[in-house]
Every structure is written in C-alpha cells, then in structure tokens.
Design a protein around this motif. Structure first.
Motif, PDB file in Angstrom:
ATOM      1  N   VAL A  61      50.577  53.435  53.758  1.00 10.71           N
ATOM      2  CA  VAL A  61      49.469  53.249  52.931  1.00 10.71           C
ATOM      3  C   VAL A  61      49.786  52.534  51.771  1.00 10.71           C
ATOM      4  N   GLU A  62      48.772  51.667  51.452  1.00  6.86           N
ATOM      5  CA  GLU A  62      49.158  50.570  50.079  1.00  6.86           C
ATOM      6  C   GLU A  62      47.965  50.987  49.213  1.00  6.86           C
ATOM      7  N   THR A  63      48.340  50.952  48.159  1.00  3.30           N
ATOM      8  CA  THR A  63      47.061  51.112  46.987  1.00  3.30           C
ATOM      9  C   THR A  63      47.447  49.583  46.087  1.00  3.30           C
ATOM     10  N   SER A  64      46.393  49.151  46.090  1.00  2.00           N
ATOM     11  CA  SER A  64      46.571  47.826  45.208  1.00  2.00           C
ATOM     12  C   SER A  64      45.395  47.680  44.327  1.00  2.00           C
ATOM     13  N   ALA A  65      45.388  47.016  43.140  1.00  2.00           N
ATOM     14  CA  ALA A  65      44.330  46.935  42.204  1.00  2.00           C
ATOM     15  C   ALA A  65      44.419  45.329  41.688  1.00  2.00           C
ATOM     16  N   GLN A  66      43.318  44.825  42.014  1.00  2.00           N
ATOM     17  CA  GLN A  66      43.144  43.413  41.990  1.00  2.00           C
ATOM     18  C   GLN A  66      42.441  43.325  40.808  1.00  2.00           C
ATOM     19  N   PRO A  67      42.829  42.163  39.872  1.00  2.50           N
ATOM     20  CA  PRO A  67      42.275  41.648  38.738  1.00  2.50           C
ATOM     21  C   PRO A  67      40.845  41.278  39.069  1.00  2.50           C
ATOM     22  N   THR A  68      40.121  41.399  38.245  1.00  2.00           N
ATOM     23  CA  THR A  68      38.614  40.972  38.033  1.00  2.00           C
ATOM     24  C   THR A  68      38.201  39.898  37.316  1.00  2.00           C
ATOM     25  N   GLY A  69      39.030  39.393  36.291  1.00  4.46           N
ATOM     26  CA  GLY A  69      38.898  38.220  35.581  1.00  4.46           C
ATOM     27  C   GLY A  69      38.233  38.856  34.312  1.00  4.46           C
ATOM     28  N   GLY A  70      37.923  40.030  34.141  1.00  3.45           N
ATOM     29  CA  GLY A  70      37.267  40.338  32.851  1.00  3.45           C
ATOM     30  C   GLY A  70      37.988  40.301  31.679  1.00  3.45           C
ATOM     31  N   GLY A  71      39.346  40.524  31.977  1.00  4.72           N
ATOM     32  CA  GLY A  71      40.383  40.594  30.820  1.00  4.72           C
ATOM     33  C   GLY A  71      40.547  39.368  30.093  1.00  4.72           C
ATOM     34  N   GLY A  72      40.456  38.203  30.996  1.00  4.10           N
ATOM     35  CA  GLY A  72      40.521  36.765  30.535  1.00  4.10           C
ATOM     36  C   GLY A  72      39.282  36.402  29.613  1.00  4.10           C
ATOM     37  N   VAL A  73      38.013  36.745  30.133  1.00  2.00           N
ATOM     38  CA  VAL A  73      36.506  36.497  29.556  1.00  2.00           C
ATOM     39  C   VAL A  73      36.643  37.413  28.359  1.00  2.00           C
ATOM     40  N   LEU A  74      37.000  38.640  28.213  1.00  2.00           N
ATOM     41  CA  LEU A  74      36.903  39.588  27.144  1.00  2.00           C
ATOM     42  C   LEU A  74      38.026  39.017  26.309  1.00  2.00           C
ATOM     43  N   GLY A  75      39.016  38.711  26.417  1.00  2.00           N
ATOM     44  CA  GLY A  75      40.232  38.112  25.725  1.00  2.00           C
ATOM     45  C   GLY A  75      39.616  36.848  25.069  1.00  2.00           C
ATOM     46  N   ALA A  76      39.146  35.948  25.638  1.00  2.00           N
ATOM     47  CA  ALA A  76      38.481  34.755  25.202  1.00  2.00           C
ATOM     48  C   ALA A  76      37.473  35.069  24.026  1.00  2.00           C
ATOM     49  N   LEU A  77      36.553  35.879  24.350  1.00  2.00           N
ATOM     50  CA  LEU A  77      35.602  36.345  23.390  1.00  2.00           C
ATOM     51  C   LEU A  77      36.110  36.879  22.007  1.00  2.00           C
ATOM     52  N   VAL A  78      37.163  37.787  22.203  1.00  2.00           N
ATOM     53  CA  VAL A  78      37.663  38.426  21.226  1.00  2.00           C
ATOM     54  C   VAL A  78      38.536  37.335  20.477  1.00  2.00           C
ATOM     55  N   GLY A 103      43.354  33.889  23.594  1.00  2.00           N
ATOM     56  CA  GLY A 103      42.803  35.548  23.790  1.00  2.00           C
ATOM     57  C   GLY A 103      42.478  35.324  25.405  1.00  2.00           C
ATOM     58  N   ALA A 104      42.021  34.489  25.904  1.00  2.00           N
ATOM     59  CA  ALA A 104      41.628  34.429  27.404  1.00  2.00           C
ATOM     60  C   ALA A 104      43.320  34.654  28.198  1.00  2.00           C
ATOM     61  N   VAL A 105      44.334  33.737  27.772  1.00  2.00           N
ATOM     62  CA  VAL A 105      45.601  33.687  28.595  1.00  2.00           C
ATOM     63  C   VAL A 105      45.950  35.520  28.273  1.00  2.00           C
ATOM     64  N   ALA A 106      45.849  35.822  27.047  1.00  2.00           N
ATOM     65  CA  ALA A 106      46.438  37.256  26.920  1.00  2.00           C
ATOM     66  C   ALA A 106      45.812  38.262  27.454  1.00  2.00           C
ATOM     67  N   GLY A 107      44.461  38.044  27.549  1.00  2.00           N
ATOM     68  CA  GLY A 107      43.421  39.152  28.262  1.00  2.00           C
ATOM     69  C   GLY A 107      43.665  39.114  29.714  1.00  2.00           C
ATOM     70  N   ASP A 108      44.316  37.941  30.354  1.00  2.00           N
ATOM     71  CA  ASP A 108      44.345  37.464  31.711  1.00  2.00           C
ATOM     72  C   ASP A 108      45.726  38.391  32.172  1.00  2.00           C
ATOM     73  N   THR A 109      46.670  38.137  31.096  1.00  2.00           N
ATOM     74  CA  THR A 109      47.994  38.809  31.472  1.00  2.00           C
ATOM     75  C   THR A 109      47.901  40.176  31.344  1.00  2.00           C
ATOM     76  N   ILE A 110      47.215  40.786  30.453  1.00  2.00           N
ATOM     77  CA  ILE A 110      47.287  42.139  30.284  1.00  2.00           C
ATOM     78  C   ILE A 110      46.566  42.783  31.652  1.00  2.00           C
ATOM     79  N   GLU A 111      45.491  42.265  32.085  1.00  2.00           N
ATOM     80  CA  GLU A 111      44.524  42.549  33.309  1.00  2.00           C
ATOM     81  C   GLU A 111      45.797  42.522  34.577  1.00  2.00           C
ATOM     82  N   ARG A 112      46.241  41.420  34.724  1.00  2.00           N
ATOM     83  CA  ARG A 112      47.369  41.556  35.875  1.00  2.00           C
ATOM     84  C   ARG A 112      48.640  42.160  35.737  1.00  2.00           C
ATOM     85  N   ASN A 113      49.274  42.364  34.559  1.00  2.00           N
ATOM     86  CA  ASN A 113      50.197  43.499  34.241  1.00  2.00           C
ATOM     87  C   ASN A 113      49.476  44.904  34.809  1.00  2.00           C
ATOM     88  N   GLN A 114      48.245  45.214  34.323  1.00  2.00           N
ATOM     89  CA  GLN A 114      47.792  46.839  34.744  1.00  2.00           C
ATOM     90  C   GLN A 114      47.566  46.669  36.270  1.00  2.00           C
TER      91      GLN A 114
END
Length: 162
Positions: A61-78, A103-114
């Motif tokens: 059984v594998e559970t995986s979470a895939q980044p959506t890209g929302g972190g990068g977009v939200l990071g760029a806006l902020v 912000g885009a780089v930071a948001g994407d990194t946070i989302e990928r780590n999560q």
C-alpha cells in the motif's frame, strides 16, 4: 505616527498575512495505491489451534501526495505583494519582480516538502484464522513473511511465524 513607521507596520502586517495564506495554500491531496504482491493458491487447513492462522494475501500500500502547483502560484502572489512594499519607482518594480520569483520558489518548495512528508509505503497482511475469522494487519517491514505461511497472533496483536 511617523510615515516610515506606519509603512513598516503595514508591510509587516502584509507579510504576516501573506505567510498565513502561503501555508494554507500548500495543502496537498493524498492518493492511495494498493497492489497485490503475493497471493498463494488455496491450501489445506492446518490443525486448529487458538489464534493460529494462514497468511492468505499480502498487498503493498502506497500513499502519495502530489504537488498541485498551488504553492508556487500563491507564493508568487504573496511575494509580489510584499516586494511591492519596498523601493520607489524602478526600484519598486524590481523588488516586486524579485518578490514574485522568490515567493514562487519558496511556495513550490514548501508544497513539495509537504507532499513528500505525506507519502508512505507499508504492507497489508491478510490472515485467515483457523476459527474462520479473517483479519488484516499493516506492517512497515514484512521481515520475510510470505503468503501461505502459518502465523500465530500474539496477545499484543503482533503476528509471528507459527
């Protein structure tokens, strides 16, 4: 109140709100994938002993979470909003662009780590006990356990080879 103090407080409040939005926008969906890795043919039943059984199937059984890209977009806006609070004229535009990129780089990194932290793999062991009961047990390590093996359910809820 001094203009510089007021602008500093405004920028700090905007940065705090932006950070909260960034953290909330980095939530990732979780997907679960199950594969049958070992399933033996039906075997003759062993003598009936208390809580003794046979492993009938093992699934990975594998559970995986895939980044959506929302972190990068939200990071760029902020980042753009925060960067726009600094500088004047061409300097303000440069800070806004820098904020968008950072912000885009930071948001994407946070989302990928999560997403990586939310992913895992384990094995589900299906057991048919001699009294007819069927149960499932989840393990991070099979320790060589295979389908068709006789197992005993210990009092602490752990299976051991029978």
């Amino acid at each position: 109140m001094d203009l510089f103090v007021r602008e500093g407080l405004r920028a700090a409040a905007l940065a705090a709100a932006a950070s909260a939005l960034l953290a909330a926008g980095c939530a990732v969906p979780v997907t679960r994938v199950t594969r049958v890795v070992d399933e033996p043919p039906m075997m003759a039943q062993a003598p009936a002993w208390d809580r003794l059984g046979t492993v009938t199937r093992i699934e990975e059984v594998e559970t995986s979470a895939q980044p959506t890209g929302g972190g990068g977009v939200l990071g760029a806006l902020v980042g753009g909003a925060v960067g726009n609070q600094f500088g004047r004229g061409g300097g303000r535009a440069a800070m806004t662009i820098l904020g968008v990129f950072g912000g885009a780089v930071a948001g994407d990194t946070i989302e990928r780590n999560q997403a990586a932290a939310a992913s895992s793999r384990y094995w589900r062991v299906f057991v048919r006990f001699d009294d007819g009961e069927h149960r499932e047990f989840d393990y991070r390590d099979l320790a060589g356990l295979r389908s068709g093996e006789r197992v005993r359910l210990r009092g602490d809820g752990v299976l051991q080879r029978g």
